[in-house]
Design an enzyme around this catalytic site. Structure first.
Site, PDB file in Angstrom:
ATOM      1  N   GLU A 128       0.810  -1.234   0.000  1.00 44.02           N
ATOM      2  CA  GLU A 128       0.000   0.000   0.000  1.00 44.02           C
ATOM      3  C   GLU A 128       0.833   1.268   0.000  1.00 44.02           C
ATOM      4  O   GLU A 128       0.316   2.349  -0.280  1.00 44.02           O
ATOM      5  CB  GLU A 128      -0.901   0.043   1.233  1.00 44.02           C
ATOM      6  CG  GLU A 128      -1.928  -1.033   1.230  1.00 44.02           C
ATOM      7  CD  GLU A 128      -3.006  -0.808   2.262  1.00 44.02           C
ATOM      8  OE1 GLU A 128      -3.186   0.344   2.696  1.00 44.02           O
ATOM      9  OE2 GLU A 128      -3.651  -1.779   2.625  1.00 44.02           O
ATOM     10  N   LYS A 157       3.029   3.494   7.291  1.00 47.43           N
ATOM     11  CA  LYS A 157       3.893   2.382   6.868  1.00 47.43           C
ATOM     12  C   LYS A 157       4.975   2.909   5.916  1.00 47.43           C
ATOM     13  O   LYS A 157       6.140   2.515   6.006  1.00 47.43           O
ATOM     14  CB  LYS A 157       3.082   1.277   6.188  1.00 47.43           C
ATOM     15  CG  LYS A 157       2.184   0.475   7.106  1.00 47.43           C
ATOM     16  CD  LYS A 157       2.922  -0.295   8.192  1.00 47.43           C
ATOM     17  CE  LYS A 157       3.768  -1.423   7.668  1.00 47.43           C
ATOM     18  NZ  LYS A 157       4.308  -2.259   8.799  1.00 47.43           N
TER      19      LYS A 157
HETATM   20  P1  NAD Z   1      -2.431  -7.429  13.046  1.00 46.33           P
HETATM   21  O1  NAD Z   1      -3.160  -6.168  13.328  1.00 46.33           O
HETATM   22  O2  NAD Z   1      -3.175  -8.709  12.959  1.00 46.33           O
HETATM   23  O3  NAD Z   1      -1.292  -7.645  14.150  1.00 46.33           O
HETATM   24  C1  NAD Z   1      -0.491  -6.604  14.635  1.00 46.33           C
HETATM   25  C2  NAD Z   1       0.170  -7.065  15.935  1.00 46.33           C
HETATM   26  O4  NAD Z   1       1.008  -6.004  16.414  1.00 46.33           O
HETATM   27  C3  NAD Z   1      -0.825  -7.382  17.059  1.00 46.33           C
HETATM   28  O5  NAD Z   1      -0.466  -8.592  17.699  1.00 46.33           O
HETATM   29  C4  NAD Z   1      -0.689  -6.191  17.993  1.00 46.33           C
HETATM   30  O6  NAD Z   1      -0.981  -6.513  19.354  1.00 46.33           O
HETATM   31  C5  NAD Z   1       0.766  -5.808  17.793  1.00 46.33           C
HETATM   32  N1  NAD Z   1       1.036  -4.403  18.135  1.00 46.33           N
HETATM   33  C6  NAD Z   1       0.323  -3.316  17.743  1.00 46.33           C
HETATM   34  N2  NAD Z   1       0.884  -2.191  18.272  1.00 46.33           N
HETATM   35  C7  NAD Z   1       1.968  -2.599  18.988  1.00 46.33           C
HETATM   36  C8  NAD Z   1       2.942  -1.909  19.737  1.00 46.33           C
HETATM   37  N3  NAD Z   1       2.921  -0.575  19.879  1.00 46.33           N
HETATM   38  N4  NAD Z   1       3.921  -2.636  20.334  1.00 46.33           N
HETATM   39  C9  NAD Z   1       3.959  -3.986  20.224  1.00 46.33           C
HETATM   40  N5  NAD Z   1       3.048  -4.688  19.524  1.00 46.33           N
HETATM   41  C10 NAD Z   1       2.071  -3.996  18.898  1.00 46.33           C
HETATM   42  O7  NAD Z   1      -1.603  -7.147  11.718  1.00 46.33           O
HETATM   43  P2  NAD Z   1      -1.183  -8.135  10.542  1.00 46.33           P
HETATM   44  O8  NAD Z   1      -2.224  -8.120   9.512  1.00 46.33           O
HETATM   45  O9  NAD Z   1      -0.726  -9.393  11.139  1.00 46.33           O
HETATM   46  O10 NAD Z   1       0.075  -7.334   9.955  1.00 46.33           O
HETATM   47  C11 NAD Z   1       1.388  -7.551  10.464  1.00 46.33           C
HETATM   48  C12 NAD Z   1       2.378  -6.721   9.671  1.00 46.33           C
HETATM   49  O11 NAD Z   1       2.322  -7.089   8.294  1.00 46.33           O
HETATM   50  C13 NAD Z   1       2.117  -5.218   9.715  1.00 46.33           C
HETATM   51  O12 NAD Z   1       3.360  -4.554   9.780  1.00 46.33           O
HETATM   52  C14 NAD Z   1       1.411  -4.932   8.400  1.00 46.33           C
HETATM   53  O13 NAD Z   1       1.628  -3.607   7.978  1.00 46.33           O
HETATM   54  C15 NAD Z   1       2.101  -5.930   7.490  1.00 46.33           C
HETATM   55  N6  NAD Z   1       1.334  -6.344   6.310  1.00 46.33           N
HETATM   56  C16 NAD Z   1       0.069  -6.809   6.445  1.00 46.33           C
HETATM   57  C17 NAD Z   1      -0.640  -7.257   5.325  1.00 46.33           C
HETATM   58  C18 NAD Z   1      -2.047  -7.819   5.443  1.00 46.33           C
HETATM   59  O14 NAD Z   1      -2.624  -8.187   4.435  1.00 46.33           O
HETATM   60  N7  NAD Z   1      -2.629  -7.934   6.626  1.00 46.33           N
HETATM   61  C19 NAD Z   1      -0.032  -7.200   4.077  1.00 46.33           C
HETATM   62  C20 NAD Z   1       1.269  -6.701   3.966  1.00 46.33           C
HETATM   63  C21 NAD Z   1       1.939  -6.297   5.103  1.00 46.33           C
HETATM   64  O1  TDX Z   2     -16.343  -5.212   4.839  1.00 48.26           O
HETATM   65  C1  TDX Z   2     -15.529  -4.913   3.964  1.00 48.26           C
HETATM   66  N1  TDX Z   2     -15.941  -4.804   2.660  1.00 48.26           N
HETATM   67  C2  TDX Z   2     -15.094  -4.499   1.645  1.00 48.26           C
HETATM   68  O2  TDX Z   2     -15.536  -4.418   0.483  1.00 48.26           O
HETATM   69  C3  TDX Z   2     -14.119  -4.693   4.259  1.00 48.26           C
HETATM   70  C4  TDX Z   2     -13.616  -4.805   5.673  1.00 48.26           C
HETATM   71  C5  TDX Z   2     -13.272  -4.396   3.210  1.00 48.26           C
HETATM   72  N2  TDX Z   2     -13.746  -4.287   1.936  1.00 48.26           N
HETATM   73  C6  TDX Z   2     -12.795  -4.027   0.839  1.00 48.26           C
HETATM   74  C7  TDX Z   2     -11.787  -2.930   1.052  1.00 48.26           C
HETATM   75  C8  TDX Z   2     -10.574  -3.419   0.259  1.00 48.26           C
HETATM   76  O3  TDX Z   2     -10.721  -3.069  -1.109  1.00 48.26           O
HETATM   77  O4  TDX Z   2     -12.018  -5.221   0.711  1.00 48.26           O
HETATM   78  C9  TDX Z   2     -10.648  -4.933   0.380  1.00 48.26           C
HETATM   79  C10 TDX Z   2      -9.733  -5.502   1.455  1.00 48.26           C
HETATM   80  O5  TDX Z   2      -9.958  -4.756   2.637  1.00 48.26           O
HETATM   81  P1  TDX Z   2      -9.077  -4.975   3.976  1.00 48.26           P
HETATM   82  O6  TDX Z   2      -9.178  -6.400   4.396  1.00 48.26           O
HETATM   83  O7  TDX Z   2      -9.456  -3.919   4.936  1.00 48.26           O
HETATM   84  O8  TDX Z   2      -7.605  -4.817   3.414  1.00 48.26           O
HETATM   85  P2  TDX Z   2      -6.814  -3.594   2.699  1.00 48.26           P
HETATM   86  O9  TDX Z   2      -7.418  -2.291   3.018  1.00 48.26           O
HETATM   87  O10 TDX Z   2      -6.647  -3.967   1.245  1.00 48.26           O
HETATM   88  O11 TDX Z   2      -5.408  -3.702   3.470  1.00 48.26           O
HETATM   89  C11 TDX Z   2      -4.834  -5.004   3.741  1.00 48.26           C
HETATM   90  O12 TDX Z   2      -3.790  -5.296   2.849  1.00 48.26           O
HETATM   91  C12 TDX Z   2      -2.618  -4.541   2.968  1.00 48.26           C
HETATM   92  C13 TDX Z   2      -4.328  -5.091   5.178  1.00 48.26           C
HETATM   93  O13 TDX Z   2      -5.393  -4.799   6.070  1.00 48.26           O
HETATM   94  C14 TDX Z   2      -3.169  -4.179   5.393  1.00 48.26           C
HETATM   95  O14 TDX Z   2      -2.641  -4.352   6.712  1.00 48.26           O
HETATM   96  C15 TDX Z   2      -2.108  -4.498   4.395  1.00 48.26           C
HETATM   97  O15 TDX Z   2      -1.071  -3.563   4.494  1.00 48.26           O
END
Ligand code: NAD
Ligand code: TDX
Length: 337
Positions: A128, A157
């Protein structure tokens, strides 16, 4: 001595997946530093051997605690793997403040500790930071795409990535970075798109699609994200950024229809709700460098099979998500979503 990893955010969705992966595939010991916010849970580390995994509850912006945990790491084989973040775009629109604290100040605090002690650091980031693409753009994101974040989440980020790059260049910190596309799989918080729709359907509620549902996300299974991060940790070149993706582009409408179908419903039985302000149109990763230079490849190539297994996991683990559901939906209702 086996390597010792300090995994920040290791009790969250992707961080805990990485800890499970490391325990299964290496002989490393892991210390998890996690604040256990609404998104983190000690239960995500259940079943892991106590002699190899230790959970420390605390804030990555707490410099004294970070110093205590980073000081014992050696320069040979040990590393900080930095996952902790505020991670949800919609939350960043209602209150950006914790995103600044954790994503910016927290990353700064870890970098300063890595600088003092010469510790290797891997910084986990997102696609992102590059903003969004047109639906018909022939180019996907590469490590050379200019930064252009849209939301407070992605801006913080992006800021954290730039801090890491500056600490590499100015202070010689031994760091690598990775920017990954959208993850799915077990233990993802029900605020996120896929688990929200699965758990809505379990509760007899129709899925909620933002806007027309034409926004494209590039889905990768969390297990593949973990294997890619471990590959970079083991074989990545210091100072480099690697993009992680699995050629998984799908628009949200397709994903909602597939979830409905896999759960035995009419694929059109969903609701359109208010769109997300500033909603990025399309993310897409070109993972050529990671594949060709480091020889990494995803194991989960069949999205439908991965999604079906994820649905099964939420059906079988209601106790894991039930406590999150009502408060999450109350927030969405207040936002018209
Ligand atoms: P998540 O929200 O599920 O988990 C985040 C974790 O960080 C939690 O366990 C939370 O308690 C901990 N945390 C938050 N603030 C904190 C702090 N101040 N100190 C210590 N711990 C803290 O997130 P996720 O989806 O598992 O994402 C993890 C990483 O991967 C993030 O850096 C996110 O940007 C990156 N990322 C996520 C996605 C995705 O699709 N979810 C994609 C690409 C990158
Ligand atoms: O209820 C919903 N309906 C919907 O249409 C929600 C929660 C989301 N959406 C859409 C928004 C986005 O286009 O679905 C897509 C995915 O949404 P999210 O799961 O919120 O993800 P996104 O915003 O794409 O970001 C995710 O990918 C990149 C992760 O949450 C981030 O942490 C990561 O960096």
């Amino acid at each position: 001595m086996s390597p010792h990893l300090l995994v920040t955010g290791g009790a969250g969705f992707i961080g805990s997946n990485f800890v499970h992966h490391v325990i299964a595939h290496t002989d490393a010991r892991v210390t998890v530093l996690d604040k256990l916010t609404y998104a983190g849970s000690a239960a995500n580390l259940d079943g892991l051997p106590e002699d190899r995994v230790r959970l420390v509850e605390g804030d990555i912006a707490d410099a004294a605690l970070v110093e205590e945990l980073v000081a014992p790491l050696t320069e040979e084989g040990d590393a900080i793997v930095h996952y902790a973040a505020e991670s949800h775009n919609d939350n960043s629109l209602s209150d950006p403040s914790p995103f600044l604290h954790t994503n910016i100040t927290g990353t700064f605090t870890l970098l300063e500790a890595a600088r003092r002690h010469g510790t290797r650091l891997h910084h986990v980031s997102t696609d992102e930071v590059y903003g969004d693409l047109e639906l018909d753009d022939p180019e996907r994101f590469t490590e050379h795409t200019p930064y252009n974040p849209s939301s407070p989440y992605s801006a913080t980020k992006a800021g954290s990535d730039l801090l890491v790059r500056a600490w590499v260049r100015s202070f010689g910190v031994r760091a690598t970075l990775s920017n990954c596309s959208n993850n799915y799989g077990p233990r993802q918080h029900v605020e996120k798109f896929i688990p929200r729709q699965i758990t809505n359907l379990i509760d007899g509620v129709r899925p909620r699609l933002y806007g027309a549902g034409l926004n494209v996300r590039d889905w990768i299974h969390a297990d593949d994200h973990s294997s890619a991060v471990l590959t970079i940790l083991e074989r990545g070149e210091l100072g480099r950024t690697y993009l992680i993706g699995a050629d998984g582009e799908k628009n949200n409408l397709e994903v909602v229809r597939l979830i409905l179908q896999l759960m035995g419903h009419d694929p059109d039985d969903f609701e359109h709700v208010d769109d997300r302000p500033g909603h990025d149109l399309r993310y897409a990763i070109d993972p050529t460098t990671l594949r060709e230079e480091l020889g990494w490849a995803p194991a989960h190539r069949d999205f439908e099979a991965g999604l079906a297994a994820t649905i099964d996991w939420y059906r079988e683990n209601e106790a894991w998500w039930r406590g999150q559901k009502a408060a999450t939906e109350a927030k969405y209702r207040a936002a018209g979503q």
